[in-house]
Design a protein around this motif. Structure first.
Motif, PDB file in Angstrom:
ATOM      1  N   ALA A   1       2.441   8.461 -11.141  1.00  0.00           N
ATOM      2  CA  ALA A   1       2.875   7.893 -12.428  1.00  0.00           C
ATOM      3  C   ALA A   1       1.707   7.797 -13.401  1.00  0.00           C
ATOM      4  N   ILE A   2       0.541   7.427 -12.902  1.00  0.00           N
ATOM      5  CA  ILE A   2      -0.632   7.300 -13.777  1.00  0.00           C
ATOM      6  C   ILE A   2      -1.055   8.659 -14.308  1.00  0.00           C
ATOM      7  N   TYR A   3      -1.089   9.670 -13.429  1.00  0.00           N
ATOM      8  CA  TYR A   3      -1.499  11.012 -13.847  1.00  0.00           C
ATOM      9  C   TYR A   3      -0.538  11.591 -14.893  1.00  0.00           C
ATOM     10  N   ASN A   4       0.752  11.225 -14.779  1.00  0.00           N
ATOM     11  CA  ASN A   4       1.765  11.767 -15.699  1.00  0.00           C
ATOM     12  C   ASN A   4       1.995  10.886 -16.929  1.00  0.00           C
ATOM     13  N   SER A   5       1.231   9.817 -17.048  1.00  0.00           N
ATOM     14  CA  SER A   5       1.479   8.844 -18.120  1.00  0.00           C
ATOM     15  C   SER A   5       0.968   9.292 -19.483  1.00  0.00           C
ATOM     16  N   GLY A   6       0.022  10.234 -19.483  1.00  0.00           N
ATOM     17  CA  GLY A   6      -0.583  10.638 -20.751  1.00  0.00           C
ATOM     18  C   GLY A   6      -1.632   9.670 -21.247  1.00  0.00           C
ATOM     19  N   LEU A   7      -2.007   8.687 -20.395  1.00  0.00           N
ATOM     20  CA  LEU A   7      -3.004   7.696 -20.798  1.00  0.00           C
ATOM     21  C   LEU A   7      -4.434   8.189 -20.573  1.00  0.00           C
ATOM     22  N   ASN A   8      -4.551   9.389 -20.051  1.00  0.00           N
ATOM     23  CA  ASN A   8      -5.877   9.991 -19.841  1.00  0.00           C
ATOM     24  C   ASN A   8      -6.723   9.154 -18.880  1.00  0.00           C
ATOM     25  N   LEU A   9      -6.072   8.686 -17.794  1.00  0.00           N
ATOM     26  CA  LEU A   9      -6.753   7.864 -16.791  1.00  0.00           C
ATOM     27  C   LEU A   9      -6.983   8.673 -15.514  1.00  0.00           C
ATOM     28  N   ASN A  10      -8.106   8.410 -14.869  1.00  0.00           N
ATOM     29  CA  ASN A  10      -8.467   9.127 -13.643  1.00  0.00           C
ATOM     30  C   ASN A  10      -8.849   8.118 -12.559  1.00  0.00           C
ATOM     31  N   PRO A  11      -7.847   7.511 -11.885  1.00  0.00           N
ATOM     32  CA  PRO A  11      -8.121   6.451 -10.900  1.00  0.00           C
ATOM     33  C   PRO A  11      -8.814   6.986  -9.647  1.00  0.00           C
ATOM     34  N   GLN A  12      -9.670   6.147  -9.071  1.00  0.00           N
ATOM     35  CA  GLN A  12     -10.360   6.468  -7.822  1.00  0.00           C
ATOM     36  C   GLN A  12      -9.876   5.487  -6.751  1.00  0.00           C
TER      37      GLN A  12
ATOM     38  N   PRO B   1       0.792  -1.236   0.000  1.00  0.00           N
ATOM     39  CA  PRO B   1       0.000   0.000   0.000  1.00  0.00           C
ATOM     40  C   PRO B   1       0.820   1.280   0.000  1.00  0.00           C
ATOM     41  N   GLN B   2       2.040   1.232   0.520  1.00  0.00           N
ATOM     42  CA  GLN B   2       2.872   2.441   0.586  1.00  0.00           C
ATOM     43  C   GLN B   2       3.267   2.976  -0.802  1.00  0.00           C
ATOM     44  N   ALA B   3       3.062   2.148  -1.825  1.00  0.00           N
ATOM     45  CA  ALA B   3       3.421   2.576  -3.187  1.00  0.00           C
ATOM     46  C   ALA B   3       2.316   3.365  -3.866  1.00  0.00           C
ATOM     47  N   ILE B   4       1.139   3.409  -3.252  1.00  0.00           N
ATOM     48  CA  ILE B   4      -0.015   4.035  -3.915  1.00  0.00           C
ATOM     49  C   ILE B   4       0.238   5.483  -4.335  1.00  0.00           C
ATOM     50  N   PRO B   5       0.777   6.371  -3.466  1.00  0.00           N
ATOM     51  CA  PRO B   5       1.002   7.766  -3.891  1.00  0.00           C
ATOM     52  C   PRO B   5       1.894   7.884  -5.129  1.00  0.00           C
ATOM     53  N   ASP B   6       2.956   7.076  -5.188  1.00  0.00           N
ATOM     54  CA  ASP B   6       3.867   7.133  -6.335  1.00  0.00           C
ATOM     55  C   ASP B   6       3.195   6.571  -7.594  1.00  0.00           C
TER      56      ASP B   6
END
Length: 250
Positions: free
Chosen positions: A149-160, A140-145
């Protein structure tokens, strides 16, 4: 001294002398002829010089036998081809018009100063065509990183986030999404192109370290190395342009 300056300086003297020496008319005519000859000659030189410059830019003929005397040509080809294959692999993994688990599996994540792929930090499952579930129960400690990474990936993803789980809605294929993927495609192409430039520079350095070889041979082989790397770069560019047009639906 310029032709026009000579004309202004010399001709008036001869013209003035014509009154007392009429037979100098022929001399005056000769001066005019000489000046015209100089002007025409200089103009012709300028045209020839231009031709010489143009003549230097022909296609370089690649002589594998000559190149092999100074550098391992097969290794040069393998390194360039590997860069292209890596670009194609990155295209397949990261540039899907529909975000898939495959796109996220290899997503690079920097955590605690080390580089990971997302699949090393979490379990990734496609719950349904519209949702991807990422489970971090064991890390779980990896979640912030990972979120970064997802927000900066350019994949246009918005995780909840819900506890140790991320729910990732699969976005519709919008114009903005296509443009973001096309931008990523260009970045991957530039990375490939730069890798082949490094290969080119490495092999040129190898030729310069050779002993007992004429400068002309080294110069010729270096031109051939550049020409061969250019061929691979053109191949990479064609692959990129095809992918770019596909992503933008052109």
């Amino acid at each position: 001294m310029g032709t026009r300056f000579l004309q202004r300086l010399v001709l008036p003297v001869f013209i003035k002398s014509l009154k007392s020496h009429p037979n100098l008319a022929n001399t005056r005519e000769r001066v005019l002829c000489v000046n015209n000859y100089i002007a025409v000659r200089n103009y012709a030189k300028g045209k020839d010089k231009g031709k010489d410059k143009k003549g230097k830019g022909g296609k370089v003929e690649i002589n594998i036998t000559q190149m092999s005397e100074l550098v391992p040509v097969d290794k040069l080809k393998d390194r360039c081809q590997s860069a292209i294959e890596k670009m194609k692999e990155d295209f397949a993994k990261n540039l899907s018009l529909r975000s898939t688990t495959g796109s996220l599996d290899s997503l690079p994540v920097k955590h605690d100063g080390k580089d990971y792929e997302l699949q090393e930090l979490a379990q990734i499952v496609r719950k349904n065509p519209k949702t991807i579930v990422i489970n971090f129960s064991s890390f779980p400690q990896a979640i912030p990183d990972v979120l970064k990474a997802i927000y900066n990936s350019g994949l246009n993803l918005n995780p909840q986030q819900d506890g140790t789980t991320l729910y990732v809605p699969v976005p519709k294929v919008t114009k903005e999404h296509r443009e973001a993927l096309a931008k990523n495609a260009k970045a991957l192409y530039i990375k490939c192109r730069d890798a082949m430039k490094d290969v080119q520079n490495d092999f040129i350095k190898k030729t310069k370290k050779q002993t007992g070889v004429s400068e002309d041979t080294v110069f010729s082989v270096n031109k051939q190395i550049i020409a061969m790397c250019d061929e691979f770069q053109n191949q990479a560019k064609n692959i990129y342009e095809t992918k770019h047009n596909e992503l933008l639906n052109k």
